[in-house]
Design an enzyme around this catalytic site. Structure first.
Site, PDB file in Angstrom:
ATOM      1  N   ARG A  15       0.795  -1.051  -0.036  1.00 58.63           N
ATOM      2  CA  ARG A  15      -0.263  -0.041   0.513  1.00 58.63           C
ATOM      3  C   ARG A  15       1.010   1.437   0.287  1.00 58.63           C
ATOM      4  O   ARG A  15       2.525   1.329   0.512  1.00 58.63           O
ATOM      5  CB  ARG A  15      -1.474  -0.307   0.787  1.00 58.63           C
ATOM      6  N   LYS A  75       1.839   1.771   7.398  1.00 59.06           N
ATOM      7  CA  LYS A  75       1.555   1.223   8.531  1.00 59.06           C
ATOM      8  C   LYS A  75       3.429   2.048   9.541  1.00 59.06           C
ATOM      9  O   LYS A  75       3.850   2.911   8.873  1.00 59.06           O
ATOM     10  CB  LYS A  75       2.414  -0.084   7.603  1.00 59.06           C
ATOM     11  N   TYR A  94      -1.087   4.185  10.283  1.00 58.14           N
ATOM     12  CA  TYR A  94      -1.317   3.895  11.492  1.00 58.14           C
ATOM     13  C   TYR A  94      -0.169   3.248  12.079  1.00 58.14           C
ATOM     14  O   TYR A  94       0.923   2.742  11.546  1.00 58.14           O
ATOM     15  CB  TYR A  94      -1.519   2.153  10.846  1.00 58.14           C
ATOM     16  N   HIS A  96      -0.623   1.685  15.906  1.00 55.06           N
ATOM     17  CA  HIS A  96      -1.133   0.962  16.543  1.00 55.06           C
ATOM     18  C   HIS A  96      -0.122   0.582  18.137  1.00 55.06           C
ATOM     19  O   HIS A  96       0.765   0.175  17.982  1.00 55.06           O
ATOM     20  CB  HIS A  96      -0.994  -0.605  15.980  1.00 55.06           C
ATOM     21  N   GLU A 118      -5.712   5.428  13.355  1.00 55.14           N
ATOM     22  CA  GLU A 118      -6.325   4.811  14.136  1.00 55.14           C
ATOM     23  C   GLU A 118      -7.434   5.447  14.858  1.00 55.14           C
ATOM     24  O   GLU A 118      -8.177   5.356  15.458  1.00 55.14           O
ATOM     25  CB  GLU A 118      -5.704   3.139  15.207  1.00 55.14           C
ATOM     26  N   ASP A 270      -3.421  -6.177  15.152  1.00 55.11           N
ATOM     27  CA  ASP A 270      -2.660  -5.366  15.108  1.00 55.11           C
ATOM     28  C   ASP A 270      -2.578  -4.116  16.862  1.00 55.11           C
ATOM     29  O   ASP A 270      -1.607  -3.640  16.944  1.00 55.11           O
ATOM     30  CB  ASP A 270      -2.875  -3.899  14.559  1.00 55.11           C
TER      31      ASP A 270
END
Length: 372
Positions: A15, A75, A94, A96, A118, A270
């Site tokens: 991605r 990520k 993201y 996490h 997120e 995640d």
């Protein structure tokens, strides 16, 4: 503003933080975009397409990181990448952080501002930047689970929908949010026997109204989780507490009592996973077996369909990126409480309460730090 977009370096992650279309929009607003060569290869967009959109294509990841004021990723930044971050720089991805103390510590040490997709919220308290990937992951969870049920993958050798004269597989979905609702959609489409558990009666009522007798909606308690997990051929873990570690809804003892060859798909991995026996896996080695039960715990499930995922993600993130670039990140955060909720780390301090509680750090309200 100078915006940098490095290639993702996690295993089988294709991605992209910005598509050529998003680059063109940012340039139309007077900003510059620096992308690492080969950024879009995995989604069918070559360097020429980025140059045509107006981006500067550079040879190394280091250039994309160090020449930018704002770094846009998908990520979480890896330790080798965080070393390029500097004080006053912004990274938007993201993150996490709740199950990842090392990343959190390194981001704190960098002095940069770390914004997590997120934990950004909308006016209704929803998670607009998590939703598109939750939609993808929820739909993929049934695909992954169906493959794992095949005998060649160690499963029970079942077709989710069965055939005339043969009953379908029993699918239990823990959580009726965005992931769970999309998993229900695909499971019903496959013809499986579906039960979905949640504590939000409104969500259960909505699924019951949509699917009627094709889905069993169940209020989630320890007792109902135990009964439906033990009865299931495939269990999808789809629970989320924004910013925090996922609750462990299925313990080791319960997994040990499941039938050998049953499958667990932990979409919550995640955030640490909702099965006690889970640990993160990759697209290269997606499964492992514990007590005879197959576990699929890939931490970046949507990365397997990067073109769909990247386009869906960019549709959601672009308005926020334009706000950060057009107004400057400090002003943009100050003007939008939902975007401010995305700030997890600033000036060496943790600014999201759930992350601070999960990792044992002091919590510093983001608004207070912005005013300094």
């Amino acid at each position: 503003m100078r915006i940098g977009v490095p290639k993702e370096i996690k295993v089988h992650e294709y991605r992209v933080g910005l598509t050529p279309g998003s680059v063109r929009e940012l340039l139309a607003h007077g900003h510059s975009v620096i992308v690492e060569t080969g950024l879009g290869d995995g989604i069918g967009c070559d360097d020429a397409s980025y140059r045509c959109a107006g981006a500067l294509v550079v040879d190394t990841a280091e250039e994309a990181w160090t020449r930018a004021d704002l770094v846009v990723k998908v990520k979480e930044p890896q330790p080798a990448e965080i070393r390029w971050l500097r004080e006053g720089q912004v990274v938007f991805a993201y993150l996490h952080l709740a199950p990842d103390p090392i990343q959190c510590r390194l981001l704190m040490e960098s002095g940069a501002a770390a914004l997590a997709y997120e934990t950004v919220t909308d006016a209704h308290g929803g998670l607009p930047l998590l939703a598109p990937m939750s939609e993808v992951a929820g739909r993929m969870a049934l695909q992954a689970g169906a493959h794992c049920l095949e005998k060649t993958y160690g499963g029970l050798g079942m077709l989710p929908g069965g055939v005339p004269g043969v009953p379908p597989a029993k699918v239990t979905i823990l959580g009726a949010g965005t992931v769970g609702a999309n998993a229900v959609r695909v499971a019903v489409g496959m013809g499986a026997q579906v039960a979905v558990l949640d504590r939000d009666i409104h969500r259960l009522r909505a699924l019951d109204a949509e699917y009627g007798g094709r889905v069993t909606t169940v209020f989630s308690t320890r007792d109902t989780i135990e009964r439906h997990v033990l009865n299931a051929d495939l269990v999808i873990g789809a629970v989320l507490v924004p910013g925090a570690q996922a609750p462990k809804l299925v313990g080791r003892e319960l997994v040990a009592r499941m039938r050998p060859g049953a499958v667990l798909v932990d979409v919550a991995i995640d955030q640490g996973g909702c099965f006690e026996t889970s640990h993160p896996t990759t697209h290269a080695e997606p499964t492992f077996v514990h007590d005879g039960v197959i576990h699929y715990c890939v931490a970046n499930m949507p990365g397997a369909v990067p073109r769909t995922s990247a386009l869906a993600l960019n549709n959601a993130t672009l308005p926020y990126l334009l706000a950060l670039a057009d107004r400057g990140w400090v002003r943009a955060l100050g003007n939008d409480p939902g975007l401010l909720n995305g700030l997890n780390v600033l000036r060496g301090r943790v600014t999201h309460r759930a992350v601070a509680e999960a990792l044992g750090h002091d919590y510093h309200p983001a608004g207070d730090l912005l005013a300094l």
